[in-house]
Design a protein around this motif. Structure first.
Motif, PDB file in Angstrom:
ATOM      1  N   TRP A 159      -7.671   8.190  11.655  1.00 35.94           N
ATOM      2  CA  TRP A 159      -7.948   9.015  10.580  1.00 35.94           C
ATOM      3  C   TRP A 159      -9.310   9.259  10.358  1.00 35.94           C
ATOM      4  O   TRP A 159      -9.717  10.307   9.765  1.00 35.94           O
ATOM      5  N   SER A 160     -10.280   8.317  10.997  1.00 34.37           N
ATOM      6  CA  SER A 160     -11.671   8.571  10.910  1.00 34.37           C
ATOM      7  C   SER A 160     -12.040   9.826  11.590  1.00 34.37           C
ATOM      8  O   SER A 160     -13.278  10.387  11.442  1.00 34.37           O
ATOM      9  N   LEU A 161     -11.219  10.239  12.583  1.00 34.16           N
ATOM     10  CA  LEU A 161     -11.766  11.367  13.474  1.00 34.16           C
ATOM     11  C   LEU A 161     -11.624  12.558  12.559  1.00 34.16           C
ATOM     12  O   LEU A 161     -12.083  13.685  12.964  1.00 34.16           O
ATOM     13  N   PHE A 162     -10.888  12.709  11.612  1.00 31.75           N
ATOM     14  CA  PHE A 162     -10.496  13.825  10.819  1.00 31.75           C
ATOM     15  C   PHE A 162     -11.371  13.864   9.436  1.00 31.75           C
ATOM     16  O   PHE A 162     -11.257  14.796   8.664  1.00 31.75           O
ATOM     17  N   GLY A 163     -12.238  12.827   9.040  1.00 36.87           N
ATOM     18  CA  GLY A 163     -12.744  12.861   7.938  1.00 36.87           C
ATOM     19  C   GLY A 163     -13.248  11.300   7.694  1.00 36.87           C
ATOM     20  O   GLY A 163     -13.083  10.396   8.005  1.00 36.87           O
ATOM     21  N   VAL A 164     -14.065  11.112   6.543  1.00 47.18           N
ATOM     22  CA  VAL A 164     -14.600   9.965   6.299  1.00 47.18           C
ATOM     23  C   VAL A 164     -13.671   9.215   5.220  1.00 47.18           C
ATOM     24  O   VAL A 164     -13.151   9.919   4.199  1.00 47.18           O
ATOM     25  N   LEU A 165     -13.270   7.826   5.658  1.00 34.43           N
ATOM     26  CA  LEU A 165     -12.244   7.301   4.657  1.00 34.43           C
ATOM     27  C   LEU A 165     -13.184   6.399   3.794  1.00 34.43           C
ATOM     28  O   LEU A 165     -14.194   5.808   4.223  1.00 34.43           O
ATOM     29  N   ARG A 166     -13.166   6.481   2.521  1.00 40.98           N
ATOM     30  CA  ARG A 166     -14.158   5.685   1.623  1.00 40.98           C
ATOM     31  C   ARG A 166     -14.048   4.486   1.654  1.00 40.98           C
ATOM     32  O   ARG A 166     -15.091   3.846   1.885  1.00 40.98           O
ATOM     33  N   PRO A 167     -13.179   3.626   1.619  1.00 38.36           N
ATOM     34  CA  PRO A 167     -13.244   2.130   1.671  1.00 38.36           C
ATOM     35  C   PRO A 167     -13.156   1.610   3.168  1.00 38.36           C
ATOM     36  O   PRO A 167     -12.471   2.508   4.091  1.00 38.36           O
ATOM     37  N   PRO A 168     -13.633   0.579   3.460  1.00 35.76           N
ATOM     38  CA  PRO A 168     -13.748   0.292   4.826  1.00 35.76           C
ATOM     39  C   PRO A 168     -12.558  -0.465   5.232  1.00 35.76           C
ATOM     40  O   PRO A 168     -11.597  -0.767   4.408  1.00 35.76           O
ATOM     41  N   TRP A 169     -12.113  -0.452   6.592  1.00 36.52           N
ATOM     42  CA  TRP A 169     -10.655  -0.915   6.898  1.00 36.52           C
ATOM     43  C   TRP A 169     -10.215  -2.480   6.306  1.00 36.52           C
ATOM     44  O   TRP A 169      -9.272  -2.525   5.809  1.00 36.52           O
ATOM     45  N   PRO A 170     -11.196  -3.057   6.124  1.00 35.67           N
ATOM     46  CA  PRO A 170     -10.812  -4.515   5.616  1.00 35.67           C
ATOM     47  C   PRO A 170      -9.996  -4.492   4.268  1.00 35.67           C
ATOM     48  O   PRO A 170      -9.353  -5.227   3.989  1.00 35.67           O
ATOM     49  N   GLU A 171     -10.713  -3.603   3.524  1.00 33.96           N
ATOM     50  CA  GLU A 171     -10.163  -3.263   2.147  1.00 33.96           C
ATOM     51  C   GLU A 171      -9.019  -2.646   1.894  1.00 33.96           C
ATOM     52  O   GLU A 171      -8.103  -2.913   1.303  1.00 33.96           O
ATOM     53  N   ILE A 172      -8.634  -1.817   2.779  1.00 35.93           N
ATOM     54  CA  ILE A 172      -7.270  -1.219   3.125  1.00 35.93           C
ATOM     55  C   ILE A 172      -6.514  -2.327   3.493  1.00 35.93           C
ATOM     56  O   ILE A 172      -5.133  -2.324   2.907  1.00 35.93           O
ATOM     57  N   ALA A 173      -6.494  -3.100   4.402  1.00 38.57           N
ATOM     58  CA  ALA A 173      -5.854  -4.103   4.934  1.00 38.57           C
ATOM     59  C   ALA A 173      -5.345  -5.193   3.687  1.00 38.57           C
ATOM     60  O   ALA A 173      -4.110  -5.338   3.725  1.00 38.57           O
ATOM     61  N   ARG A 174      -6.492  -5.204   3.056  1.00 36.19           N
ATOM     62  CA  ARG A 174      -6.256  -6.284   2.091  1.00 36.19           C
ATOM     63  C   ARG A 174      -5.271  -5.812   0.957  1.00 36.19           C
ATOM     64  O   ARG A 174      -4.575  -6.434   0.280  1.00 36.19           O
ATOM     65  N   ALA A 175      -5.626  -4.395   0.509  1.00 35.34           N
ATOM     66  CA  ALA A 175      -4.750  -3.769  -0.354  1.00 35.34           C
ATOM     67  C   ALA A 175      -3.294  -3.627   0.134  1.00 35.34           C
ATOM     68  O   ALA A 175      -2.235  -3.805  -0.735  1.00 35.34           O
ATOM     69  N   ILE A 176      -3.026  -3.484   1.386  1.00 33.74           N
ATOM     70  CA  ILE A 176      -1.614  -3.289   1.696  1.00 33.74           C
ATOM     71  C   ILE A 176      -0.904  -4.526   1.909  1.00 33.74           C
ATOM     72  O   ILE A 176       0.162  -4.883   1.344  1.00 33.74           O
ATOM     73  N   GLU A 177      -1.758  -5.752   2.313  1.00 32.29           N
ATOM     74  CA  GLU A 177      -1.024  -7.113   2.291  1.00 32.29           C
ATOM     75  C   GLU A 177      -1.065  -7.585   0.801  1.00 32.29           C
ATOM     76  O   GLU A 177       0.148  -8.159   0.685  1.00 32.29           O
ATOM     77  N   GLU A 178      -1.749  -7.146  -0.066  1.00 34.70           N
ATOM     78  CA  GLU A 178      -1.419  -7.722  -1.379  1.00 34.70           C
ATOM     79  C   GLU A 178      -0.459  -6.942  -2.052  1.00 34.70           C
ATOM     80  O   GLU A 178       0.275  -7.573  -2.885  1.00 34.70           O
ATOM     81  N   GLU A 179      -0.100  -5.729  -1.736  1.00 30.47           N
ATOM     82  CA  GLU A 179       1.036  -4.745  -2.085  1.00 30.47           C
ATOM     83  C   GLU A 179       2.280  -5.482  -1.525  1.00 30.47           C
ATOM     84  O   GLU A 179       3.486  -5.449  -2.313  1.00 30.47           O
ATOM     85  N   MET A 180       2.403  -6.001  -0.186  1.00 32.41           N
ATOM     86  CA  MET A 180       3.205  -6.671   0.276  1.00 32.41           C
ATOM     87  C   MET A 180       3.544  -8.124  -0.068  1.00 32.41           C
ATOM     88  O   MET A 180       4.311  -8.609   0.352  1.00 32.41           O
ATOM     89  N   ARG A 181       2.420  -8.630  -0.944  1.00 31.30           N
ATOM     90  CA  ARG A 181       2.497 -10.059  -1.180  1.00 31.30           C
ATOM     91  C   ARG A 181       2.442 -10.985   0.008  1.00 31.30           C
ATOM     92  O   ARG A 181       3.497 -11.699   0.081  1.00 31.30           O
ATOM     93  N   LEU A 182       1.749 -10.549   1.106  1.00 38.95           N
ATOM     94  CA  LEU A 182       1.666 -11.491   2.267  1.00 38.95           C
ATOM     95  C   LEU A 182       0.875 -12.629   1.928  1.00 38.95           C
ATOM     96  O   LEU A 182      -0.424 -12.802   1.350  1.00 38.95           O
TER      97      LEU A 182
END
Length: 92
Positions: A69-92
């Protein structure tokens, strides 16, 4: 939707994590709390991820999708923050 190939991961985990990375990467604060809009869509996609397949986390899959996705534009949060948010939502 682009499907990121990660060795040894079931297709449902890849496609869900790829979409979640893109959605969360475009939000300023990660996954929004609203039941509708981008937050609701992201939660529905996260709900399709097999918890058993992602029990060790989603970091590797998020890193791979983040690079795509970074090939198409700048993603605001860094990847570790995205992984944390997904894992938190999944309650892992």
């Amino acid at each position: 939707m682009h499907r990121v190939a990660v060795a040894g991961q079931p297709p449902g985990v890849r496609s869900g994590t790829t979409a979640d990375t893109e959605h969360a990467g475009r939000c300023r604060r990660g996954i929004t709390p609203a039941a509708r809009g981008a937050g609701g869509i992201t939660r529905r996609v996260i709900g399709t991820i097999d918890r058993n397949a992602a029990r060790l986390g989603v970091g590797a899959m998020v890193r791979d999708a983040y690079g795509y996705w970074s090939l198409f534009g700048v993603l605001r949060p860094p990847w570790p923050e995205i992984a944390r948010a997904i894992e938190e939502e999944m309650r892992l």
